[in-house]
Design a protein around this motif. Sequence first.
Motif, mmCIF file in Angstrom:
data_model
loop_
_atom_site.group_PDB
_atom_site.id
_atom_site.type_symbol
_atom_site.label_atom_id
_atom_site.label_comp_id
_atom_site.label_asym_id
_atom_site.label_seq_id
_atom_site.Cartn_x
_atom_site.Cartn_y
_atom_site.Cartn_z
ATOM 1 N N SER A 20 2.768 -33.381 6.836
ATOM 2 C CA SER A 20 1.765 -34.435 6.980
ATOM 3 C C SER A 20 2.388 -35.813 7.172
ATOM 4 O O SER A 20 1.992 -36.574 8.065
ATOM 5 C CB SER A 20 0.845 -34.456 5.756
ATOM 6 N N GLY B 189 0.985 -29.115 5.113
ATOM 7 C CA GLY B 189 0.956 -30.169 4.102
ATOM 8 C C GLY B 189 2.280 -30.902 4.002
ATOM 9 O O GLY B 189 2.324 -32.134 3.879
ATOM 10 N N GLY C 149 -4.024 -29.551 6.398
ATOM 11 C CA GLY C 149 -2.766 -29.920 5.769
ATOM 12 C C GLY C 149 -2.116 -31.116 6.431
ATOM 13 O O GLY C 149 -1.586 -32.016 5.752
#
Length: 569
Positions: free
Chosen positions: A123, A120, A76
């Motif tokens: 990120s 995620g 992620g």
Amino acid sequence: MFSSLVDKAGLIIILAFAMSKMKPFRELVSKKNISIGDKIMLSLIFAIFGIIGTYRGIPIKGALANSRVIGVFVGGLLGGPFVGILSGIIAGLHRWSIDIGGFTSIACAVSTLAEGIMSGLLSTKLYKSEHRWLFALTMGAVAEAMQMIIILLLAKPFSEALNLVEIIGFPMIIANSIGISIFIVITDSVFKDQERAGAYQAQLALKIANKTIKYFRKGFNSETAYETAKIIKNMTGLKAVAFTDTEKIIAHVGLGEEHHKVGDKIMTDITRDVISSGTYKIANSKEEIHCMCKDCELKSAIIVPLKEENKTIGTLKLYKSEENAVSQVDLELALGLGLLFSTQIELSKIDYQSELLAKAELKALQAQINPHFLFNAINTIVSLTRTSPEKARDLLIHLGNYFRKNLHTNVEEVDLEKEIEHIKSYLEIEKARFGDKLNVKFNIPDNIDCTLQPLTLQPIVENAIKHGILEKIEGGSVEIEAIDCGDETKIIVKDDGVGIDSQYLDSIFNSKKQNDSIGLINVNNRLKNKYGKDYGLDIKSSIGQGTTVTIRIPKDQGGGMNDKMYNCR
């Protein structure tokens, strides 16, 4: 529990390191604009890492203490929400399916997905972070703490869930967050390798430009374009190179010469678009190239404009024989050549090109990372987590500092104090490996006025340890000293190792020889490029007594320094 988890996570780290050396994985991770297909592939890879973490888990009270989160969370962080969610779903469903109805199967599946979503969303912040390893370490610990909360909320009965969390909570949080951090350090080395490849391509572009300048200074025509295309083809791995003006092909060298004929009109819309828009285009398939020959072997290409006074006068076309084969490095090479050829055609900025060449060579020389050092450091840290966790933590910080400075060599100069800090981080890791065999002494005056190029001293110190001290059974000492000599600073690295044979020493800077002195050669070249031919490394050595390397850094780095010689001690 903690040492067992570290041992389990160690396998994932070793696999990650091995994969970081594989070309398909490196290309996939380092892509700036990844397609849906790339994201799916990344999701599968990191989900597999998660599944390995599950199977390597330690059974305890009907549950598994595991390192599944490492693969999913890193996926992620590197690939964004899509990769985090999909890898979390795959690894989470796998965890649920191997123990349907189990005490923590649903809680673990939900927490795996939640950690994938979290990573995620983080990120973008990871890529903006100055200290990625520390960001990954912190967020990994938060994610694992979140997993413990989910277990308490979903696993029944609560008393058993609480008892489980009390046992596995801290070991999993600490071990897995360290694993995530090390994984990020390893993938950062992939990005660094990409930067080094870019530096090499920049250097290659300038070398090509230097060889072709005698042609394009005579004008842009079929003869000069043909000679230039031959040079590009011979110096690269390209399958074909072509030039066009605004109407027709004026040169084509390589595959397809028999039907991509000089004088033929431009047939492709993509080339016309480059000429009309003045911006580059990439053809990823034979259909996009639109060659009329059915048997044409050219299947991907980069087309860049050539300009004179901001007006497009033609194109440079670089071809490959595989579809979707154009990499970011290829694009940088094509753009660099297009810009330099345009400059040559305008018959200007010749001196500026020489300056760019020197800077490109300097950047390529700075971009040095030793993968063996990283692998040995990781092994040392993993082994110490069992016997001395606090020492392992300190070494992890030193490793992060070491690579942070390796990954930030954009600046031309740094203070000697920062260079010494970099060396100390390196030496702490080496001393952890070799113990009493290695002794180091620093004699650096406070507030010494000295700036030098990054990564100047570290290769010298590494050479002293590797080829001097460690060749002796009993080990030895390295002394690093700085002396203020008024107009210059003298830096001395002295060891009492095995010494260097005089015959070998006489040819140590011969870059054509296959030797182990590439680090010293690089530093010597960089010093001469920066300060002049009189400022290379001064090496004196005696067999059985040791080696002394002296560096002179002038304080006045303006003109005329080559004629100055100083007496200092």
